[in-house]
Design a protein around this motif. Structure first.
Motif, mmCIF file in Angstrom:
data_model
loop_
_atom_site.group_PDB
_atom_site.id
_atom_site.type_symbol
_atom_site.label_atom_id
_atom_site.label_comp_id
_atom_site.label_asym_id
_atom_site.label_seq_id
_atom_site.Cartn_x
_atom_site.Cartn_y
_atom_site.Cartn_z
ATOM 1 N N THR A 264 -7.286 -9.489 16.554
ATOM 2 C CA THR A 264 -7.548 -10.495 15.525
ATOM 3 C C THR A 264 -8.861 -10.219 14.794
ATOM 4 N N GLY A 265 -8.923 -10.680 13.543
ATOM 5 C CA GLY A 265 -10.158 -10.587 12.765
ATOM 6 C C GLY A 265 -10.484 -9.220 12.235
ATOM 7 N N LEU A 266 -9.517 -8.310 12.221
ATOM 8 C CA LEU A 266 -9.777 -6.947 11.754
ATOM 9 C C LEU A 266 -8.731 -6.568 10.710
ATOM 10 N N ARG A 267 -9.197 -6.188 9.535
ATOM 11 C CA ARG A 267 -8.320 -5.755 8.454
ATOM 12 C C ARG A 267 -8.754 -4.369 7.961
ATOM 13 N N ILE A 268 -7.829 -3.645 7.362
ATOM 14 C CA ILE A 268 -8.104 -2.333 6.782
ATOM 15 C C ILE A 268 -7.677 -2.386 5.322
ATOM 16 N N CYS A 269 -8.550 -1.912 4.459
ATOM 17 C CA CYS A 269 -8.230 -1.920 3.029
ATOM 18 C C CYS A 269 -8.751 -0.638 2.395
ATOM 19 N N ASP A 270 -7.989 0.418 2.480
ATOM 20 C CA ASP A 270 -8.285 1.676 1.783
ATOM 21 C C ASP A 270 -6.998 2.462 1.673
ATOM 22 N N ALA A 271 -7.093 3.709 1.266
ATOM 23 C CA ALA A 271 -5.882 4.509 1.036
ATOM 24 C C ALA A 271 -5.115 4.791 2.316
ATOM 25 N N SER A 272 -5.750 4.626 3.471
ATOM 26 C CA SER A 272 -5.053 4.922 4.720
ATOM 27 C C SER A 272 -3.909 3.959 5.012
ATOM 28 N N VAL A 273 -3.880 2.774 4.382
ATOM 29 C CA VAL A 273 -2.817 1.801 4.662
ATOM 30 C C VAL A 273 -1.559 2.082 3.864
ATOM 31 N N MET A 274 -1.594 3.037 2.940
ATOM 32 C CA MET A 274 -0.395 3.345 2.152
ATOM 33 C C MET A 274 0.603 4.109 3.021
ATOM 34 N N PRO A 275 1.811 3.615 3.197
ATOM 35 C CA PRO A 275 2.801 4.357 4.014
ATOM 36 C C PRO A 275 3.099 5.743 3.459
ATOM 37 N N THR A 276 3.221 5.827 2.137
ATOM 38 C CA THR A 276 3.347 7.104 1.442
ATOM 39 C C THR A 276 2.422 7.067 0.228
ATOM 40 N N LEU A 277 1.889 8.208 -0.143
ATOM 41 C CA LEU A 277 0.962 8.254 -1.270
ATOM 42 C C LEU A 277 1.691 7.998 -2.584
ATOM 43 N N PRO A 278 1.071 7.291 -3.506
ATOM 44 C CA PRO A 278 1.655 7.184 -4.850
ATOM 45 C C PRO A 278 1.574 8.532 -5.553
ATOM 46 N N SER A 279 2.438 8.713 -6.543
ATOM 47 C CA SER A 279 2.474 9.998 -7.246
ATOM 48 C C SER A 279 1.446 10.054 -8.368
ATOM 49 N N VAL A 280 0.310 9.420 -8.147
ATOM 50 C CA VAL A 280 -0.823 9.412 -9.079
ATOM 51 C C VAL A 280 -2.086 9.431 -8.234
ATOM 52 N N PRO A 281 -3.257 9.719 -8.813
ATOM 53 C CA PRO A 281 -4.502 9.566 -8.062
ATOM 54 C C PRO A 281 -4.641 8.151 -7.505
ATOM 55 N N THR A 282 -5.279 8.053 -6.345
ATOM 56 C CA THR A 282 -5.244 6.809 -5.560
ATOM 57 C C THR A 282 -6.330 5.805 -5.915
ATOM 58 N N ALA A 283 -7.231 6.100 -6.850
ATOM 59 C CA ALA A 283 -8.376 5.222 -7.096
ATOM 60 C C ALA A 283 -7.950 3.828 -7.541
ATOM 61 N N LEU A 284 -7.073 3.734 -8.553
ATOM 62 C CA LEU A 284 -6.663 2.433 -9.059
ATOM 63 C C LEU A 284 -5.810 1.680 -8.036
ATOM 64 N N THR A 285 -5.027 2.402 -7.241
ATOM 65 C CA THR A 285 -4.244 1.746 -6.193
ATOM 66 C C THR A 285 -5.160 1.113 -5.158
ATOM 67 N N CYS A 286 -6.232 1.813 -4.786
ATOM 68 C CA CYS A 286 -7.202 1.241 -3.843
ATOM 69 C C CYS A 286 -7.901 0.029 -4.452
ATOM 70 N N ALA A 287 -8.207 0.094 -5.741
ATOM 71 C CA ALA A 287 -8.822 -1.058 -6.396
ATOM 72 C C ALA A 287 -7.876 -2.250 -6.375
ATOM 73 N N GLY A 288 -6.580 -2.001 -6.607
ATOM 74 C CA GLY A 288 -5.601 -3.077 -6.535
ATOM 75 C C GLY A 288 -5.476 -3.651 -5.137
#
Length: 312
Positions: A264-288
């Motif tokens: 409990t009390g632990l969250r992850i918010c970066d590119a590592s949580v994406m099950p598969t990478l988007p077919s674009v650079p990941t910067a805007l996806t991480c911002a979203g």
């Protein structure tokens, strides 16, 4: 993933107190870039760009997606020394003892940095830079839908094995990107090379010759063009530095980005949580992702305050 593994959240390891068994560190992904340098005079572009990219074109073939980039000389003094010096890096035989492997790694690292430094001086402060600046351009073929998967592991240094509690500084990371280990990725890169021949014909047709991979080398060394391209992609492909997937949603975190396994009390918010990478650079996806998590946490905090008011 390294902080989670060292903290005991991840795959079970003998030297780490396990607080939750989760597939942290597996499913590592990254986009892949393969350069095609050409010799051309005069230079087809104008002024040097801030990030070395003059143009980007997106295309696809079946289920595979690619980016074709036109690079100028802004990146050459940095990318070329690294790419060429990386050919020195080798792994020691697994049958060697740990101290022999450690000595081997140190020797290889020293040679790598010496070669990198000499090449950096050569490409930055000699007449060769003029040739690179005005007579060479490069197209980068980026595979943005890779099938190959790697992993991240935290290995504890022997001198710290008996120290409690464990700290991040007592471990070194082993990152295996496993580029092009899936045969489908090698075939995709081969198809992308053919697509780039068609789409970039106005540039290639004016070039005096292609430095690498080139059309003439297969006739001298390899039996056919496909074998040569496979060898070239395995040895000269570069990371795109869009790593992700090692703490994938559904495997390590839930849809609210909370770590699973009763933690409990632990969250992850970066590119590592994406099950598969988007077919674009990941910067805007991480911002979203960051924006979405802020909304979730604001809502949860609001609900908790309203529930407390009702209890009071």
């Amino acid at each position: 993933p390294a902080l989670l593994i060292v903290s005991g959240i991840g795959p079970k390891q003998e030297d780490i107190l396990c607080r939750g068994i989760l597939p942290v560190g597996s499913n590592l992904q990254d986009h892949l870039m393969l350069p095609r340098p050409m010799f051309h005079y005069p230079w087809v572009g104008g002024e040097l760009s801030p990030n070395s990219v003059q143009a980007i074109f997106n295309t696809k073939d079946d289920s595979d997606r690619f980016q074709l980039l036109l690079f100028d000389a802004a990146c050459y003094p940095h990318i070329l020394p690294y790419s060429l010096a990386s050919q020195i890096r080798r792994s020691p035989p697994s049958a060697w003892s740990s101290w022999a492997q450690s000595i081997f790694h140190h020797i290889i690292s020293i040679i790598f940095y010496l070669v990198w430094f000499l090449l950096f001086i050569l490409f930055s402060y000699t007449p060769l830079y003029f040739v690179l600046r005005y007579c060479v351009f490069s197209t980068g073929i980026c595979l943005v839908t890779p099938k190959s998967r790697g992993y991240v592991r935290a290995i504890r240094d022997k001198q710290h094995q008996n120290k409690v509690p464990s700290r991040r500084s007592q471990y070194h990371l082993r990152v295996e990107n496993c580029y092009l280990t899936d045969d489908r990725d090698q075939e995709a890169i081969f198809r992308a090379l053919k697509i780039s021949d068609q789409l970039c014909q106005p540039w290639f047709g004016q070039a005096l010759f292609e430095i690498l991979p080139g059309k003439w080398i297969p006739r001298l060394i390899f039996c056919n063009e496909r074998d040569w391209y496979h060898w070239y992609s395995l040895n000269f492909s570069l990371p795109y530095f869009h790593w992700g997937g090692s703490c994938g949603m559904g495997r390590v975190v839930d849809r609210h980005l909370c770590v699973k396994g009763g933690i409990t009390g632990l969250r992850i918010c970066d590119a590592s949580v994406m099950p598969t990478l988007p077919s674009v650079p990941t910067a805007l996806t991480c911002a979203g992702l960051g924006y979405g998590l802020s909304q979730i946490m604001f809502r949860d905090d609001y609900c908790e305050r309203k529930a407390k008011e009702r209890r009071d």
